[in-house]
Design a protein around this motif. Structure first.
Motif, mmCIF file in Angstrom:
data_model
loop_
_atom_site.group_PDB
_atom_site.id
_atom_site.type_symbol
_atom_site.label_atom_id
_atom_site.label_comp_id
_atom_site.label_asym_id
_atom_site.label_seq_id
_atom_site.Cartn_x
_atom_site.Cartn_y
_atom_site.Cartn_z
ATOM 1 N N LEU A 288 0.661 -1.016 -0.206
ATOM 2 C CA LEU A 288 0.405 0.216 0.067
ATOM 3 C C LEU A 288 0.877 1.301 -0.233
ATOM 4 O O LEU A 288 0.437 2.328 -0.794
ATOM 5 N N MET A 289 2.180 1.072 1.036
ATOM 6 C CA MET A 289 2.956 2.365 0.596
ATOM 7 C C MET A 289 3.374 2.871 -0.575
ATOM 8 O O MET A 289 3.390 3.570 -1.518
ATOM 9 N N VAL A 290 3.378 1.503 -1.170
ATOM 10 C CA VAL A 290 4.637 1.662 -3.237
ATOM 11 C C VAL A 290 2.500 1.973 -3.847
ATOM 12 O O VAL A 290 3.629 3.585 -4.640
ATOM 13 N N SER A 291 1.923 2.187 -3.523
ATOM 14 C CA SER A 291 0.868 1.933 -3.993
ATOM 15 C C SER A 291 1.126 3.616 -3.954
ATOM 16 O O SER A 291 0.698 4.504 -5.098
ATOM 17 N N GLU A 292 0.428 4.609 -2.922
ATOM 18 C CA GLU A 292 0.682 5.843 -2.579
ATOM 19 C C GLU A 292 1.842 5.964 -3.898
ATOM 20 O O GLU A 292 1.872 7.197 -4.042
#
Length: 347
Positions: free
Chosen positions: A209-213
């Motif tokens: 999810l951090m990479v998605s952001e």
């Protein structure tokens, strides 16, 4: 599920690998978004659990340059949640292992390791200008330092944290007046994952999810978590996204020990009880002289003894927005008891 569709030959010629051809087919993202990723430089602090989830996905997605800052070596206890490492890696530097594996995998120099711990004394040397900071560290000292660096250098920051079955993700954008210290004005007593343990699948969830952001922020698409906090409870399968309000009553600057206000500064100056130190860069000091003595906050670790060690007066650090003056105070407060800082923006 719809098929991904055809990828044009011109697109395929843009890379000698298959890192990102499927992302290009996404209509909101496309070739423009992919080119933004390819031109981006992302700094990741921490090559442990979150770093193991974040860094490979950044590389696979097509980020052009990834700097990894971590001074830790692999231990056997890491292997349950740090999936890039194996037994043969025990005792080796995590940042180097990740760099070697990913650069070999994609036959490109993508990941650049920094085998050092980020500190107030060295951050100017090892944190270059970049498009994005990602905090995958596991201690509050580093998290607070990254928060200050993000504010001072006006770089967006994505912060992730883990504890037992719970995870959280925050995004801080320079355009907003909300920072990590506003949410966490004081460190919690939570122990690192290596001590308390963490639900290993959650590491991958939060990291992804951090990479998605990161991708959304770089490409300029979708709804960002900027100004929000995502809380994930993997034990009960509950996910919450809460808005973070900038509340001056919660501001870290009002809670920090060592901070004085402008009126106190004026009183001390009249009584000649202080030494005022401008911690701006030399060229900034020349344009906006805040004090007779100018010591850049970045030079302070190597020259504080010559200028300040034997000073009997109160020492007050000053800069226009209070960020660098607070960094100077935090670094020196354990070495000199009579030091303070002031935020001129709160005059």
């Amino acid at each position: 599920m719809k098929p991904f569709g055809k990828i044009g030959k011109g697109v395929m010629r843009r890379s000698n690998n298959n890192r990102f051809v499927r992302q290009i087919a996404l209509p909101e993202f496309g070739l423009v978004g992919q080119e933004k990723l390819q031109a981006a430089h992302v700094i990741v602090v921490g090559a442990g659990g979150l770093g193991n989830a974040v860094i490979p996905f950044l590389a696979a997605g097509g980020v052009g340059k990834i700097t990894v800052i971590d001074d830790d070596c692999v231990s056997i206890s890491n292997l349950a949640r740090q999936t890039s490492f194996g037994y043969h890696d025990v005792g080796l530097f995590k940042s180097e292992i990740l760099a070697d594996k990913l650069n070999t995998q994609y036959q490109q120099q993508i990941v650049f390791p920094q085998k050092t711990r980020l500190t107030i004394a060295n951050f100017r040397e090892i944190v270059p200008e970049a498009d994005l900071l990602i905090d995958g560290s596991d201690n509050f000292e580093t998290r607070y330092l990254l928060a200050d660096i993000s504010t001072d250098m006006r770089m967006p920051l994505i912060s992730g944290a883990l504890g037992a079955y719970e995870g959280q993700i925050c995004v801080f954008a320079p355009s907003q007046r909300i920072g990590y210290r506003d949410i966490f004005p004081e460190p919690s007593d939570q122990q690192p994952c290596a001590i308390t343990g963490v639900w290993s699948p959650l590491v991958g969830v939060v990291g992804s999810l951090m990479v998605s952001e990161a991708f959304k922020m770089i490409a300029g698409i979708g709804d960002s978590l900027a100004g929000k906090m995502m809380l994930i409870d993997s034990f009960t399968n509950q996910v919450q996204v809460i808005n973070i309000q900038s509340d001056s009553t919660l501001s870290h600057s009002k809670l920090s020990a060592g901070k004085i206000n402008f009126n106190t500064l004026m009183e001390w100056k009249e009584q000649e009880e202080l030494l005022l130190v401008d911690v701006q860069e030399q060229h900034e000091h020349a344009e906006n002289n805040l004090a007779d003595l100018n010591i850049s906050v970045y030079d302070l670790p190597r020259c504080w003894e010559a200028h300040l060690e034997n000073e009997s007066r109160k020492i007050v650090f000053i800069c226009p927005n209070g960020i660098r003056s607070k960094i100077a105070y935090e670094w020196l407060k354990d070495k000199i008891s009579r030091c303070y800082y002031v935020n001129l923006s709160e005059k």
